[in-house]
Write a protein that holds these residues in place. Structure first.
Motif, short mmCIF file in Angstrom:
data_model
loop_
_atom_site.label_atom_id
_atom_site.label_comp_id
_atom_site.label_asym_id
_atom_site.label_seq_id
_atom_site.Cartn_x
_atom_site.Cartn_y
_atom_site.Cartn_z
N GLU A 150 31.85 29.33 -32.08
CA GLU A 150 32.89 28.47 -31.19
C GLU A 150 33.78 29.05 -31.32
N GLU B 15 27.19 33.19 -24.05
CA GLU B 15 27.80 33.06 -24.65
C GLU B 15 29.09 34.00 -24.43
N TYR B 16 30.52 34.04 -24.08
CA TYR B 16 30.82 33.24 -22.76
C TYR B 16 30.85 34.84 -21.97
N HIS C 250 24.21 27.13 -19.03
CA HIS C 250 24.68 27.65 -17.94
C HIS C 250 25.05 27.75 -16.56
N CYS D 16 31.27 29.87 -14.42
CA CYS D 16 29.89 29.29 -14.63
C CYS D 16 31.39 28.01 -15.39
N LYS E 121 31.23 23.18 -19.77
CA LYS E 121 32.73 23.04 -20.64
C LYS E 121 32.01 21.75 -21.54
N HIS F 239 33.78 27.67 -19.95
CA HIS F 239 32.80 28.33 -20.12
C HIS F 239 33.33 29.50 -18.98
N LYS G 4 37.28 30.60 -20.68
CA LYS G 4 36.61 31.90 -21.80
C LYS G 4 35.32 33.07 -21.46
#
Ligand SMILES: [Cu+2]
Length: 160
Positions: free
Chosen positions: A25, A67-68, A99, A137, A140, A147, A150
């Motif tokens: 992450e 992701e993501y 998500h 999305c 968070k 997201h 991101k």
């Protein structure tokens, strides 16, 4: 003595898990930050699809979220013809990261908020207005960006 063994495993396992999960992450977070500083999403790879119309007149497209990202993240559909989004979570998506896919464009006939699952869910709508509309999305993690920020966002382009 048995208990000592177990507690060692119990201590190490979460450490390993959090290292792999949050290590990733952090890396991706840095990339997203660069993108946001410039407010330029050119760094984000565009996965564009011009949706074909099936024999029954429906425009069907499968959308995967992970992701993501969304794949595809630029979707072209025709106005005033039925659309079916087949949405699901990416198979390699981390199970504890939720998500969703959100479109807030009621003026154009598109207004939904669906939690993504491993199984395909179908969202049916008819886009009624030409234009470009975001989907994203809004999940968070605490102390983290959404997201969407991101990279979990895309565009629906409705054309004549
Ligand atoms: Cu998400």
């Amino acid at each position: 003595m048995k208990y000592a063994k177990y507690s060692a495993v119990l201590l190490v396992l979460p450490l390993l898990l959090s290292y792999t999960a949050f290590g990733q992450e952090t890396n991706k977070g840095v990339k997203a930050e660069e993108k946001q500083m410039t407010h330029d999403h050119s760094a984000m790879q565009e996965k564009r699809v011009v949706v074909a119309t099936d024999a029954d007149g429906v425009q069907r497209v499968e959308i995967v979220g992970g992701e993501y990202y969304f794949d595809p993240n630029y979707i072209v559909v025709k106005v005033n013809k039925p659309v079916e989004f087949k949405v699901k979570k990416a198979t390699d998506s981390t199970f504890f990261i939720p998500h969703n896919i959100i479109v807030k464009a009621p003026e154009a006939g598109m207004d939904f908020n669906i939690d993504l699952k491993k199984e395909i869910q179908t969202v049916k709508f008819i886009p009624t207005k030409v234009g470009k509309y975001p989907f994203y999305c809004d999940q968070k993690a605490p102390f983290s960006k959404t997201h969407r920020d991101k990279g979990m966002e895309g565009t629906i382009e409705v054309v004549e």
